[in-house]
Design an enzyme around this catalytic site. Structure first.
Site, PDB file in Angstrom:
ATOM      1  N   CYS A 137     -10.573   3.159  -0.191  1.00 28.41           N
ATOM      2  CA  CYS A 137      -9.128   3.230   0.054  1.00 28.41           C
ATOM      3  C   CYS A 137      -8.894   2.486   1.354  1.00 28.41           C
ATOM      4  CB  CYS A 137      -8.687   4.688   0.171  1.00 28.41           C
ATOM      5  SG  CYS A 137      -7.006   4.935   0.795  1.00 28.41           S
ATOM      6  N   GLU A 159      -2.411   8.711   8.284  1.00 34.16           N
ATOM      7  CA  GLU A 159      -0.960   8.543   8.402  1.00 34.16           C
ATOM      8  C   GLU A 159      -0.389   9.309   9.592  1.00 34.16           C
ATOM      9  OE1 GLU A 159       1.331   6.711   6.604  1.00 34.16           O
ATOM     10  OE2 GLU A 159      -0.364   5.726   5.619  1.00 34.16           O
ATOM     11  N   HIS A 191      -6.933   2.978   3.674  1.00 30.21           N
ATOM     12  CA  HIS A 191      -6.750   3.855   4.832  1.00 30.21           C
ATOM     13  C   HIS A 191      -8.095   4.190   5.493  1.00 30.21           C
ATOM     14  CE1 HIS A 191      -2.772   4.668   3.070  1.00 30.21           C
ATOM     15  NE2 HIS A 191      -2.433   5.245   4.205  1.00 30.21           N
ATOM     16  N   CYS A 224      -4.236  -1.130  -1.969  1.00 30.93           N
ATOM     17  CA  CYS A 224      -4.242   0.322  -2.210  1.00 30.93           C
ATOM     18  C   CYS A 224      -5.323   0.583  -3.245  1.00 30.93           C
ATOM     19  CB  CYS A 224      -2.879   0.768  -2.722  1.00 30.93           C
ATOM     20  SG  CYS A 224      -2.811   2.500  -3.268  1.00 30.93           S
ATOM     21  N   ASP A 232       0.868  -1.179   0.000  1.00 28.38           N
ATOM     22  CA  ASP A 232       0.000   0.000   0.000  1.00 28.38           C
ATOM     23  C   ASP A 232       0.901   1.223   0.000  1.00 28.38           C
ATOM     24  OD1 ASP A 232      -2.389   1.574   0.223  1.00 28.38           O
ATOM     25  OD2 ASP A 232      -1.987   1.809   2.353  1.00 28.38           O
ATOM     26  N   SER A 233       0.297   2.377  -0.191  1.00 28.35           N
ATOM     27  CA  SER A 233       1.069   3.617  -0.174  1.00 28.35           C
ATOM     28  C   SER A 233       1.558   3.968   1.225  1.00 28.35           C
ATOM     29  CB  SER A 233       0.221   4.773  -0.717  1.00 28.35           C
ATOM     30  OG  SER A 233      -0.927   4.972   0.092  1.00 28.35           O
TER      31      SER A 233
END
Length: 279
Positions: A184, A152, A186, A73, A10-11
């Protein structure tokens, strides 16, 4: 039986939502995770850049003995995976198809919302997949560029997260959706905030959870599960700040991962253009 590891990327931190589900569903499987924390977020990048980053991530994971790649992602799944799917000689799954199947199955009024990164919303991939599965469905997409930076930086359930989320989600509330795809990986970390704003009448679809269910089905059907009773081993790699990832990742996974997180120079896996990747 196949004791090779599952590769996940993932990012940044968000892909751990898929990893957590994989740990619960497949405790015997080894998992190698790469979070591209030095270049997060992917969702505001150009298509070419997203493809380039995705190739590097895949090339890194393929330096290990892995049997499958999970593209955890949303941006890479919708923008890069269609380009690269046939160029990698390993099974690869993104987070789109299973989430769409779940949303279409659960909606009662055929009004489905999608929140995702700008690149994912621009691609229209979720909307096309929903309409292909349910032509009668109405879709409502909303780009949420600040969600990834919030996660994040540990803003899972804070006043800041709630203020931002309310601004993003108001049009979806007004549209009277009853199902919302968190497009997403996240975003499920913001489930408490999003759930409060949208209300109990709206079902939230966790793309990481749906993808993990697919991985279990696929490995079972292909006789690629690890040895029964084996205890899975987990390794984590990031492209920036081991400490920050270790702290937030340990909080989310509810297990200490500090000693298992390593820094990697992802630029070593440079690829000038999409091309077939060798095993």
């Amino acid at each position: 039986m196949d004791n090779r590891a599952i590769g996940v990327f993932d990012s940044g931190l968000g892909g751990l939502t898929a990893v957590k589900q994989l740990m619960d569903l497949l405790p015997e499987e080894d998992i190698i995770y790469f979070g591209d924390t030095g270049r997060v977020p992917y969702g505001t990048r150009s298509k070419d850049t997203i493809i380039k980053y995705t190739i590097q991530d895949i090339n890194f994971l393929k330096t290990f003995q892995i049997k499958m790649i999970v593209v955890a992602c949303g941006t890479a799944s919708t923008v890069a995976l269609p380009v690269l799917q046939d160029r990698v000689d390993l099974p690869m799954v993104g987070v789109l198809s299973e989430a769409v199947t779940s949303a279409v199955r659960q909606t009662k009024n055929n009004k489905i919302g999608v929140v995702a990164t700008p690149a994912t919303i621009k691609s229209g991939a979720f909307e096309r997949a929903i309409h292909a599965a349910a032509p009668q469905a109405q879709t409502y997409g909303k780009a949420c560029p600040l969600f990834v930076p919030l996660v994040e930086n540990g803003h899972f359930d804070t006043q800041v997260a709630e203020l931002v989320a309310r601004e993003y989600l108001e049009p979806l509330k007004e549209a009277d959706i009853d199902t919302l795809i968190m497009g997403c990986t996240h975003y499920p970390l913001l489930n408490r905030v999003v759930g409060r704003i949208m209300g109990p009448q709206v079902t939230l679809v966790n793309v990481g959870e749906e993808t993990a269910k697919y991985v279990k089905r696929y490995l079972t059907e292909q006789d690629m599960r690890a040895e029964p009773g084996k205890k899975g081993h987990y390794s984590y790699f990031v492209s920036d700040s081991v400490e920050n990832f270790s702290h937030l990742g340990s909080m989310f996974l509810q297990r200490e991962i500090g000693e298992m997180v390593n820094l990697v120079d992802i630029e070593k896996y440079e690829c000038d253009s999409p091309r077939p990747l060798e095993r």
